[in-house]
Scaffold this motif. Structure first.
Motif, PDB file in Angstrom:
ATOM      1  N   THR A 151       0.858  -1.318   0.201  1.00 49.49           N
ATOM      2  CA  THR A 151      -0.095   0.132  -0.154  1.00 49.49           C
ATOM      3  C   THR A 151       0.130   1.117  -0.164  1.00 49.49           C
ATOM      4  N   VAL A 152       0.586   1.946  -0.751  1.00 50.21           N
ATOM      5  CA  VAL A 152       1.630   3.414  -1.193  1.00 50.21           C
ATOM      6  C   VAL A 152       0.199   4.509  -1.211  1.00 50.21           C
ATOM      7  N   GLU A 153       0.045   5.110  -0.615  1.00 50.68           N
ATOM      8  CA  GLU A 153      -1.226   6.247  -0.338  1.00 50.68           C
ATOM      9  C   GLU A 153      -0.446   7.366   0.243  1.00 50.68           C
ATOM     10  N   GLU A 154      -1.177   8.752  -0.512  1.00 47.16           N
ATOM     11  CA  GLU A 154      -0.661  10.412  -0.282  1.00 47.16           C
ATOM     12  C   GLU A 154      -1.771  10.717   1.041  1.00 47.16           C
ATOM     13  N   PHE A 155      -1.540  11.347   2.350  1.00 42.92           N
ATOM     14  CA  PHE A 155      -2.590  11.809   3.042  1.00 42.92           C
ATOM     15  C   PHE A 155      -2.201  12.903   3.477  1.00 42.92           C
ATOM     16  N   GLY A 156      -2.933  14.255   3.583  1.00 42.73           N
ATOM     17  CA  GLY A 156      -2.382  15.729   4.344  1.00 42.73           C
ATOM     18  C   GLY A 156      -3.342  16.243   3.951  1.00 42.73           C
ATOM     19  N   GLU A 157      -2.491  17.631   4.962  1.00 45.57           N
ATOM     20  CA  GLU A 157      -3.508  18.417   4.977  1.00 45.57           C
ATOM     21  C   GLU A 157      -4.210  18.974   3.413  1.00 45.57           C
ATOM     22  N   ALA A 158      -2.819  19.564   2.294  1.00 46.83           N
ATOM     23  CA  ALA A 158      -3.151  19.439   1.404  1.00 46.83           C
ATOM     24  C   ALA A 158      -3.611  19.064   0.040  1.00 46.83           C
ATOM     25  N   SER A 159      -3.726  17.413   0.289  1.00 40.33           N
ATOM     26  CA  SER A 159      -4.331  16.384  -0.529  1.00 40.33           C
ATOM     27  C   SER A 159      -5.779  16.674  -0.184  1.00 40.33           C
ATOM     28  N   SER A 160      -5.990  16.682   1.003  1.00 39.75           N
ATOM     29  CA  SER A 160      -7.347  16.814   2.059  1.00 39.75           C
ATOM     30  C   SER A 160      -8.491  18.373   1.464  1.00 39.75           C
ATOM     31  N   GLY A 161      -7.000  19.170   1.474  1.00 38.49           N
ATOM     32  CA  GLY A 161      -7.519  21.087   0.719  1.00 38.49           C
ATOM     33  C   GLY A 161      -8.280  20.655  -0.503  1.00 38.49           C
ATOM     34  N   LYS A 162      -7.226  19.610  -1.395  1.00 29.66           N
ATOM     35  CA  LYS A 162      -7.813  19.815  -2.962  1.00 29.66           C
ATOM     36  C   LYS A 162      -9.407  19.369  -2.618  1.00 29.66           C
ATOM     37  N   PRO A 398     -17.990  11.178   2.874  1.00 38.22           N
ATOM     38  CA  PRO A 398     -18.829   9.751   2.473  1.00 38.22           C
ATOM     39  C   PRO A 398     -17.852   9.229   2.593  1.00 38.22           C
ATOM     40  N   LYS A 399     -18.566   7.464   2.930  1.00 37.28           N
ATOM     41  CA  LYS A 399     -18.174   6.457   3.421  1.00 37.28           C
ATOM     42  C   LYS A 399     -17.496   5.831   1.867  1.00 37.28           C
ATOM     43  N   GLY A 400     -16.285   4.830   1.707  1.00 31.75           N
ATOM     44  CA  GLY A 400     -15.797   4.542   0.879  1.00 31.75           C
ATOM     45  C   GLY A 400     -14.864   5.379   0.160  1.00 31.75           C
ATOM     46  N   ASN A 401     -15.085   6.944   0.756  1.00 30.76           N
ATOM     47  CA  ASN A 401     -14.060   7.799  -0.403  1.00 30.76           C
ATOM     48  C   ASN A 401     -12.714   7.205   0.156  1.00 30.76           C
ATOM     49  N   ALA A 402     -11.608   7.090  -0.777  1.00 34.50           N
ATOM     50  CA  ALA A 402     -10.211   6.929  -0.636  1.00 34.50           C
ATOM     51  C   ALA A 402      -9.478   7.381   0.258  1.00 34.50           C
ATOM     52  N   LEU A 403      -9.306   8.920   0.808  1.00 39.37           N
ATOM     53  CA  LEU A 403      -8.813   9.757   1.575  1.00 39.37           C
ATOM     54  C   LEU A 403      -9.179   9.788   2.668  1.00 39.37           C
ATOM     55  N   VAL A 404     -10.322   9.295   2.878  1.00 42.55           N
ATOM     56  CA  VAL A 404     -10.621   8.664   4.473  1.00 42.55           C
ATOM     57  C   VAL A 404     -10.332   7.126   5.018  1.00 42.55           C
ATOM     58  N   ALA A 405      -9.654   6.619   3.582  1.00 43.86           N
ATOM     59  CA  ALA A 405      -9.833   4.858   4.313  1.00 43.86           C
ATOM     60  C   ALA A 405      -8.318   5.881   4.277  1.00 43.86           C
ATOM     61  N   THR A 406      -7.219   6.361   3.552  1.00 48.37           N
ATOM     62  CA  THR A 406      -5.619   6.769   3.646  1.00 48.37           C
ATOM     63  C   THR A 406      -5.353   6.860   5.330  1.00 48.37           C
ATOM     64  N   SER A 407      -6.723   7.614   5.459  1.00 47.51           N
ATOM     65  CA  SER A 407      -6.138   8.383   6.669  1.00 47.51           C
ATOM     66  C   SER A 407      -6.469   7.150   7.652  1.00 47.51           C
ATOM     67  N   GLN A 408      -7.814   6.611   8.163  1.00 47.66           N
ATOM     68  CA  GLN A 408      -7.682   5.530   8.897  1.00 47.66           C
ATOM     69  C   GLN A 408      -7.100   4.299   8.899  1.00 47.66           C
ATOM     70  N   ARG A 409      -6.134   4.624   7.597  1.00 41.87           N
ATOM     71  CA  ARG A 409      -5.127   3.301   7.987  1.00 41.87           C
ATOM     72  C   ARG A 409      -3.947   4.096   8.609  1.00 41.87           C
ATOM     73  N   ILE A 410      -3.880   5.560   8.105  1.00 42.01           N
ATOM     74  CA  ILE A 410      -2.633   5.798   9.037  1.00 42.01           C
ATOM     75  C   ILE A 410      -2.788   6.170  10.256  1.00 42.01           C
ATOM     76  N   GLU A 411      -4.744   6.709  10.726  1.00 41.18           N
ATOM     77  CA  GLU A 411      -4.392   6.840  12.096  1.00 41.18           C
ATOM     78  C   GLU A 411      -4.805   5.618  13.153  1.00 41.18           C
ATOM     79  N   LYS A 412      -5.094   3.853  12.139  1.00 42.28           N
ATOM     80  CA  LYS A 412      -4.406   2.726  13.286  1.00 42.28           C
ATOM     81  C   LYS A 412      -2.840   2.456  13.841  1.00 42.28           C
TER      82      LYS A 412
END
Length: 743
Positions: A151-162, A398-412
């Motif tokens: 899994t190689v995914e990006e998440f942060g303030e700029a990507s969520s802001g976009k 919304p449920k199923g959003n890719a950014l949400v899934a990434t942030s949940q993996r990082i948080e876990k």
């Protein structure tokens, strides 16, 4: 105003067009000044933002790339190679800075199967970072495509802001393109004629355009926001169409009753025009309550809404009479015969549905009051369990959003890391040995609490004597664990380390701190705002109708309506009951600003119906009808207008309930449900039942209040409408009929 506009038709119409064009042009030329971070939030968060602003320090948008494998650990060469490849891809874009490898920062999960590559996106502010982040996202996606076993995914303030920026723009456009045709379709059914249906929509849109220009022009003095634009469209379209609807329907009724064009306009101006003015002032007063919150975004929403309501009232009272005078009976051009005939047949009696509701209500007002009141109290019951919070990123999307899934993996894998708390240290000499030791003690003491963890990052800006300390907190960001960690950081860690150095400030900011401070400010603001809105609405009703009973009834019924809306909001969006109907799921909390915002909006908009209906009842009573007969006449004669206005408002608000972000869903759905309850249970059952029970006491005004100004219209227009048949079983006093005429 109506008479002047009718006499000076061209001046009124072209003056309005000139006003709209000039306001829009000058507003576009001036541009909008948006609220700053230091204005947006209260408490320590605001102080932290102000320190950074004064020091000229732009906090870069932080991003992370998660590299994760179920089979490999961070120590395996293959895993390390993917991390290095991701770092090289990000660096090659030229849009990233301060790239930090997990092998240098220690950002490797406890189980060694996840690692975080950290960096910032280039750009002097967040908006520029959002523009630059697509290239980085594409680079990371390219690495993921080559290594599908990891899994190689990006998440942060700029990507969520976009995402938020694009979604906000798309949702806003969708709301515009859906709400306007919807309102037009409902008006077409209400009037049965194309020209009459188009007029309110055109006037509402021109009022919105003009108000938008005025907001931009004044944004140098009172900064505006994107939220203000959304709310201005939402409220402006709803009230603009409703005000024109009230005025136009009354003018058409008077013409159908046999009055000449000039007199029909005069009656509409003196009755519905006055109701529009009182309703508009009530909405303005209610929205002014948001200034007491002390939060710039709320003040921006309040100011924008006040301007659009004033503009809509001005258009309804000036340009609409002028247009009606120009068009005359041609306002009924483009008739749809079946709808037009149906509308005329229901005008006098209120239609079968309203008759079926009203007859038993007036015959048994006590039973109707108990049943309707019990229903509203039952709907309001979940309010006792309502929990408010600043919704997290995961809850908003919304449920199923890719950014949400990434942030949940990082948080876990790294609890607290996606949104750490930041201690903004402003010292006399940040490079002094004493401060360096205090910063070291800060790290040690934070880790010793067990509520904060690595990686703790310290960034020193020596020239500005400011240091930024990023400290990840345990928990999800807005749960009890995160709040306790924040309180420990503020109350113990910071207080006993850096604040021991003389001349030092150290406010704590971050998403958890922002949510906590915002909720605290909301709690402090609730009582003053509620008190202000209720008190001034009561006084306005008292002056408008010179009746203690009417004013008290208005306030109590509106509070019941708001309470029921709160209960439905908690039931659906917090507990998830029926949430699928709104295309969402229960998220365990209601957005912290929504209840206060709903209260202010609803209290203002509910007065639309109340003022309009009670004005017609009082008008009948002033002609000599007893109260029960006046209530029957007033409700029946306004039934079609209230139904049409309510359907338009519910439709417009429901459109916002379909938007992507949870806070917008809650706002739109809450408003739609509340207006539906208000126009049905309140206006069709409780209002007539309570007024029937009170009888002549509705019009009671104590002698010591006789000094109040008389805001009722001073003209009396004899009724020409044939008497509406009294409902079956309703016994009127001798010599009176339900239609308002003497027998």
């Amino acid at each position: 105003m109506g008479a002047w506009s009718a006499r000076h038709r061209k001046t009124a119409v072209f003056g309005w067009l000139l006003f709209v064009v000039l306001a829009a042009f000058l507003g576009g030329l001036h541009g909008s000044t948006k609220v700053t971070d230091s204005e947006m939030m209260p408490g320590e968060v605001a102080r932290a933002a102000k320190i950074l602003d004064e020091a000229g320090i732009k906090t870069p948008a932080g991003e992370t790339v998660l590299v994760q494998s179920a089979a490999l650990t961070a120590d395996d060469p293959a895993f390390r190679a993917v991390v290095d490849e991701a770092a090289a891809a990000v660096r090659a874009t030229g849009k990233a800075a301060d790239l930090r490898s997990p092998y240098d920062t220690g950002a490797v999960s406890a189980d060694r199967h996840s690692a975080l590559l950290q960096f910032t996106v280039a750009g002097e502010d967040r908006e520029k970072a959002v523009e630059n982040v697509p290239a980085v996202l594409d680079a990371v996606a390219g690495v993921q495509a080559k290594h599908k076993d990891l899994t190689v995914e990006e998440f942060g303030e700029a990507s969520s802001g976009k995402w938020f920026q694009e979604q906000f723009s798309n949702d806003f456009q969708r709301a515009e393109w859906t709400a306007v045709p919807l309102a037009l379709g409902i008006l077409l059914i209400a009037f049965g004629a194309l020209v009459a249906a188009v007029l309110p929509v055109v006037l509402a849109l021109t009022a919105f355009i003009a108000a938008g220009g005025l907001v931009a022009l004044s944004s140098g003095l009172l900064h505006t926001s994107d939220d203000a634009s959304s709310v201005m469209l939402l409220v402006g379209l709803a009230v603009g169409v409703d005000y024109c609807l009230f005025y136009l329907r009354r003018e058409r009724e008077e013409r159908a009753a046999g009055r000449d064009a000039a007199t029909a306009l005069q009656v509409a101006a003196a009755t519905s025009g006055r109701a529009v003015l009182v309703s508009g002032v009530t909405v303005v007063v209610a929205m002014a309550g948001l200034f007491l919150t002390g939060i710039a975004d709320f003040q921006a929403m309040s100011f924008a809404t006040i301007l659009v309501v004033i503009t809509a009232v001005l258009g309804s009272l000036t340009v609409l009479p002028a247009l009606l005078s120009m068009l005359g009976d041609r306002v009924d051009k483009g008739r749809l015969p079946l709808l037009h005939k149906l509308r005329r047949s229901d005008a006098a009696t209120g239609g079968r549905v309203w008759n079926a509701l009203l007859t038993p209500v007036l015959n048994r007002p006590l039973a109707a009051t108990v049943l309707a009141g019990g229903l509203l109290l039952g709907l309001a019951a979940p309010l006792l369990t309502m929990h408010t919070a600043n919704l997290t990123f995961q809850q908003q999307l919304p449920k199923g959003n890719a950014l949400v899934a990434t942030s949940q993996r990082i948080e876990k894998a790294f609890p607290g890391s996606p949104a750490p708390a930041t201690v903004v240290v402003k010292a006399r000499a940040v490079d002094s040995p004493e401060m360096k030791q205090a910063l070291a003690d800060l790290r040690t003491r934070a880790l010793a609490t067990g509520k904060m963890h690595e990686p703790i990052q310290v960034t020193v800006h020596g020239a500005q004597n400011v240091a930024l300390v990023d400290i990840p907190l345990v928990g999800t960001g807005n749960d009890t664990a995160s709040t306790e960690a924040l309180e420990a950081l503020r109350g113990d860690v910071v207080a006993n380390t850096v604040l021991k150095v003389p001349g030092t400030e150290a406010p704590v900011t971050g998403s958890t701190a922002g949510s906590h401070d915002f909720n605290e400010q909301m709690s402090r603001s609730m009582l003053p705002v509620f008190g202000f809105v209720v008190a001034f609405a009561f006084l306005l009703m008292l002056c408008s109708f010179r009746s203690l009973g009417i004013a008290l009834t208005a306030v109590v019924l509106n509070l019941l309506s708001v309470g029921a809306a709160y209960g439905v909001l908690a039931l659906v969006f917090q507990h998830g009951v029926g949430a699928s109907l709104f295309g969402t799921a229960g998220v365990g909390a209601v957005e912290s600003w929504v209840p206060l915002f709903l209260f202010v909006i609803l209290f203002g908009l509910s007065m639309d119906y109340h003022v309009f209906v009670v004005s017609r009842i009082k008008e009948a009573h002033d002609r000599g009808l007893a109260t029960r007969a006046a209530v029957s006449y007033g409700i029946r004669s306004t039934a079609g207008v209230v139904t049409s206005a309510a359907v338009i408002m519910v439709g417009v608000f429901a459109v916002f309930g379909t938007l992507s972000m949870q806070s917008m869903k809650q706002m739109g759905a809450g408003l739609a449900v509340a207006v539906l309850i208000d126009a049905t249970v309140i206006r069709a059952v409780l209002l007539p039942a309570v007024m029937s029970l009170l009888g002549e006491r509705n019009w009671y005004l104590p002698r010591w209040l006789n000094w109040l100004p008389n805001l009722s219209h001073g003209e009396s227009f004899p009724p020409v409408t044939p008497a509406a048949p009294a409902p079956a079983g309703l016994h009127l006093p001798d010599g009176q009929s339900a239609g308002g005429a003497r027998v």
